[in-house]
Enzyme design. Structure first.
Site, PDB file in Angstrom:
ATOM      1  CG  ASP A   1      -2.040   0.973   1.192  1.00  0.00           C
ATOM      2  OD1 ASP A   1      -3.042   0.797   0.480  1.00  0.00           O
ATOM      3  OD2 ASP A   1      -1.876   1.982   1.910  1.00  0.00           O
ATOM      4  NE  ARG A   2      -0.273   6.515   0.944  1.00  0.00           N
ATOM      5  CZ  ARG A   2      -0.577   7.221  -0.154  1.00  0.00           C
ATOM      6  NH1 ARG A   2      -1.396   6.732  -1.055  1.00  0.00           N
ATOM      7  NH2 ARG A   2      -0.038   8.416  -0.354  1.00  0.00           N
TER       8      ARG A   2
ATOM      9  CG  HIS B   1      -9.099   6.613   0.757  1.00  0.00           C
ATOM     10  ND1 HIS B   1      -9.679   5.808  -0.193  1.00  0.00           N
ATOM     11  CD2 HIS B   1      -7.815   6.163   0.902  1.00  0.00           C
ATOM     12  CE1 HIS B   1      -8.803   4.908  -0.616  1.00  0.00           C
ATOM     13  NE2 HIS B   1      -7.679   5.101   0.025  1.00  0.00           N
TER      14      HIS B   1
ATOM     15  CG  HIS C   1      -5.635  -3.524   0.745  1.00  0.00           C
ATOM     16  ND1 HIS C   1      -4.934  -3.167  -0.386  1.00  0.00           N
ATOM     17  CD2 HIS C   1      -5.265  -2.639   1.715  1.00  0.00           C
ATOM     18  CE1 HIS C   1      -4.180  -2.110  -0.124  1.00  0.00           C
ATOM     19  NE2 HIS C   1      -4.356  -1.767   1.134  1.00  0.00           N
TER      20      HIS C   1
END
Length: 292
Positions: free
Chosen positions: A107-108, A152, A272
């Protein structure tokens, strides 16, 4: 009360002026750095890190702005640029005595890993990303009603003020929404871990928003510059994604090929939060990458 990865040593390591990262280190052998995603901390790697530590030095930091790492004010667009956060990771590894290391991000953290691979190819031996696209491609494929799943991204792309106020007003509901919506097996994130993620996130709203805001601005500029120059990730790269490319109408592997010289692209049936929902699969992927 925070939760630690059993058997790992914790320390704070200075990586930039006024910025130190909280990092868990365990094991011995060739080094691998594991970078967490949103809305998590280094704890998301707890299962994977314990296995890899049998024959690797495993380094699990909280990213700048997350967890127990420092959260500098967003002084300018560079403060939370992935270029800055990637430089943190390279500095961290160097201060721990590792000039060259494998790097995996979710992810990030995967966006930080990609930028580290592009900016510091001599320092990264192998690279794995879990459930992202390069920033420029991510924005390009979001359109129409399908972009609602990424609301988001648009909220936190707004100028400072409103997104921070809105999220802070209901932080647990906001961050908890993603922990619930993005997981297929809720038991993969047990209650104490979920509580730790919420605690860490609610105390980091400005820096988390700043991280996302950078991905709607300066990170795109950096990607465009690399794209124009034809720059690629030159180390062996493994990409693992949910099969949401098909659902959104694009070929995910095809988007990666211009960025990667030596690509292995995989899809997974896990949700995820792969390192928590499918740790055995994640370990297998990483060990296969490290053998390339």
């Amino acid at each position: 009360m925070t939760i630690d990865i059993p058997g790992f040593d914790y320390q704070r390591v200075a990586v930039d002026d006024g910025v130190a990262l909280n990092v868990a280190v365990g094991g011995t052998g060739s080094p691998i750095v594991l970078l967490h995603g949103f809305p998590q901390t280094h704890l998301c790697w707890r299962h994977v890190a314990a296995d890899l530590a049998a024959d690797h030095t495993v380094i699990c930091p909280d990213l700048r702005g997350y967890g127990a790492s420092d959260k500098p004010d967003e002084r300018d667009r560079d403060t939370y640029a992935k270029r800055t956060m990637a430089a943190d990771v390279v500095a961290l590894a160097g201060r721990l005595g590792h000039e060259r290391f494998a790097l995996a991000g979710h992810d990030r953290g995967a966006l930080v890993a990609i930028r580290a691979g592009l900016d510091h190819p001599d320092r990264i031996s192998h690279l794995a990303t879990f459930d992202v696209l390069p920033t420029l491609d991510m924005w390009d494929i979001l359109h129409g009603s399908s972009a609602a799943v990424a609301f988001h991204l648009y909220l936190m792309a707004q100028p400072p003020g409103l997104p921070e106020q809105m999220i802070s007003a209901s932080a647990d509901a906001f961050f908890g929404h993603f922990l619930d919506a993005w997981v297929q097996d809720p038991q993969a994130i047990p209650a104490p871990v979920r509580a730790e993620y919420l605690r860490a996130s609610r105390t980091a709203v400005p820096s988390i928003v700043a991280d996302y805001r950078a991905s709607a601005g300066i990170d795109i500029e950096h990607d465009r510059a690399d794209q124009a120059a034809g720059n690629q990730l030159t180390m062996p790269v493994t990409v693992v994604q949910q099969d949401w490319g098909a659902a959104l109408g694009y070929d995910a592997a095809a988007l990666w090929r211009p960025w990667v010289a030596d690509l292995e692209h995989r899809t997974t049936s896990a949700g995820h939060f792969m390192a928590e929902e499918a740790p055995d699969e994640t370990i297998k992927v990483l060990r296969s990458l490290l053998a390339r």
